[in-house]
Scaffold this motif. Sequence first.
Motif, PDB file in Angstrom:
ATOM      1  N   GLU A  83       6.939  -9.494   0.944  1.00  0.00           N
ATOM      2  CA  GLU A  83       5.817  -8.828   1.590  1.00  0.00           C
ATOM      3  C   GLU A  83       5.152  -7.833   0.636  1.00  0.00           C
ATOM      4  O   GLU A  83       3.926  -7.712   0.586  1.00  0.00           O
ATOM      5  N   LYS A  84       5.979  -7.129  -0.118  1.00  0.00           N
ATOM      6  CA  LYS A  84       5.434  -6.172  -1.080  1.00  0.00           C
ATOM      7  C   LYS A  84       4.629  -6.887  -2.154  1.00  0.00           C
ATOM      8  O   LYS A  84       3.545  -6.431  -2.541  1.00  0.00           O
ATOM      9  N   ASP A  85       5.131  -8.020  -2.638  1.00  0.00           N
ATOM     10  CA  ASP A  85       4.419  -8.794  -3.649  1.00  0.00           C
ATOM     11  C   ASP A  85       3.086  -9.300  -3.124  1.00  0.00           C
ATOM     12  O   ASP A  85       2.078  -9.311  -3.820  1.00  0.00           O
ATOM     13  N   SER A  86       3.098  -9.725  -1.841  1.00  0.00           N
ATOM     14  CA  SER A  86       1.878 -10.234  -1.236  1.00  0.00           C
ATOM     15  C   SER A  86       0.820  -9.139  -1.131  1.00  0.00           C
ATOM     16  O   SER A  86      -0.379  -9.378  -1.366  1.00  0.00           O
ATOM     17  N   LYS A  87       1.253  -7.932  -0.785  1.00  0.00           N
ATOM     18  CA  LYS A  87       0.313  -6.805  -0.687  1.00  0.00           C
ATOM     19  C   LYS A  87      -0.290  -6.463  -2.057  1.00  0.00           C
ATOM     20  O   LYS A  87      -1.464  -6.165  -2.172  1.00  0.00           O
ATOM     21  N   LYS A  88       0.556  -6.547  -3.091  1.00  0.00           N
ATOM     22  CA  LYS A  88       0.078  -6.226  -4.430  1.00  0.00           C
ATOM     23  C   LYS A  88      -0.972  -7.237  -4.879  1.00  0.00           C
ATOM     24  O   LYS A  88      -1.973  -6.910  -5.518  1.00  0.00           O
ATOM     25  N   SER A  89      -0.716  -8.516  -4.534  1.00  0.00           N
ATOM     26  CA  SER A  89      -1.637  -9.561  -4.962  1.00  0.00           C
ATOM     27  C   SER A  89      -2.994  -9.457  -4.259  1.00  0.00           C
ATOM     28  O   SER A  89      -4.032  -9.892  -4.802  1.00  0.00           O
ATOM     29  N   ARG A  90      -3.006  -8.880  -3.048  1.00  0.00           N
ATOM     30  CA  ARG A  90      -4.238  -8.738  -2.291  1.00  0.00           C
ATOM     31  C   ARG A  90      -5.025  -7.489  -2.694  1.00  0.00           C
ATOM     32  O   ARG A  90      -6.196  -7.374  -2.392  1.00  0.00           O
ATOM     33  N   SER A  91      -4.292  -6.543  -3.336  1.00  0.00           N
ATOM     34  CA  SER A  91      -4.952  -5.282  -3.696  1.00  0.00           C
ATOM     35  C   SER A  91      -5.724  -5.397  -5.024  1.00  0.00           C
ATOM     36  O   SER A  91      -5.559  -6.325  -5.776  1.00  0.00           O
TER      37      SER A  91
END
Length: 213
Positions: A205-213
């Motif tokens: 989930e953290k990786d997904s948030k980083k990729s969207r930011s």
Amino acid sequence: MASKRTRMTGIERREQLIQIGRSVFAEKGFDGATVEEFASKAGVTKPVVYEHFGGKEGLYAVVVDREVQRLVSTISASLQSAEHPRRIVENTALALLDYIDNHTDGFRVLVRDAPQDGSKGYYSSVIGDVAKQVEHLLAARFKAANLDAKSAPIYAQMLVGLIAQVGQWWLEERSPAKEIVAAHVVNLTWLGLRNLHPRPELLSEKDSKKSRS
């Protein structure tokens, strides 16, 4: 001249059959146990067993119900003075291991396969009852620690499930001593509990948030 054998009362006979049933079910499971064996060990005829319990299923239900009540009562009593999360884990682990140690046949009955008709009182059902009690205690502690009390049921299921699994393993091993086993359970769970994050996230989930930011 040999003295006549004392005749049992109905209550005494019923109790005798329950004790025999517990032993036979623990050794052979529900499918392997027979009314013939219950009657033979009690020194009575099969109709006596049917008279008291209606058959193997009835005797099994009584045995399981008694063990469910015994186990839940044992753990419930151990939690009366448990306010701190570490005490909750410790008392639950020790209570379950004490029950296994002192009522081995009863525990074997609870963890064996139950009849196909889905009779109540399986080990998973017992563990669920215990988890609900732990849930209320954890919820109060979560509130005090500014953690989400709504997640208490998840942690209660995890804690009790872990302890229950360890108990099944210890049933056969009986080594090391139950106090040592309980200490290791507390060591693992408490080191995690005392460092709980208020809003846990998966790495994905953290990786997904980083990729969207």
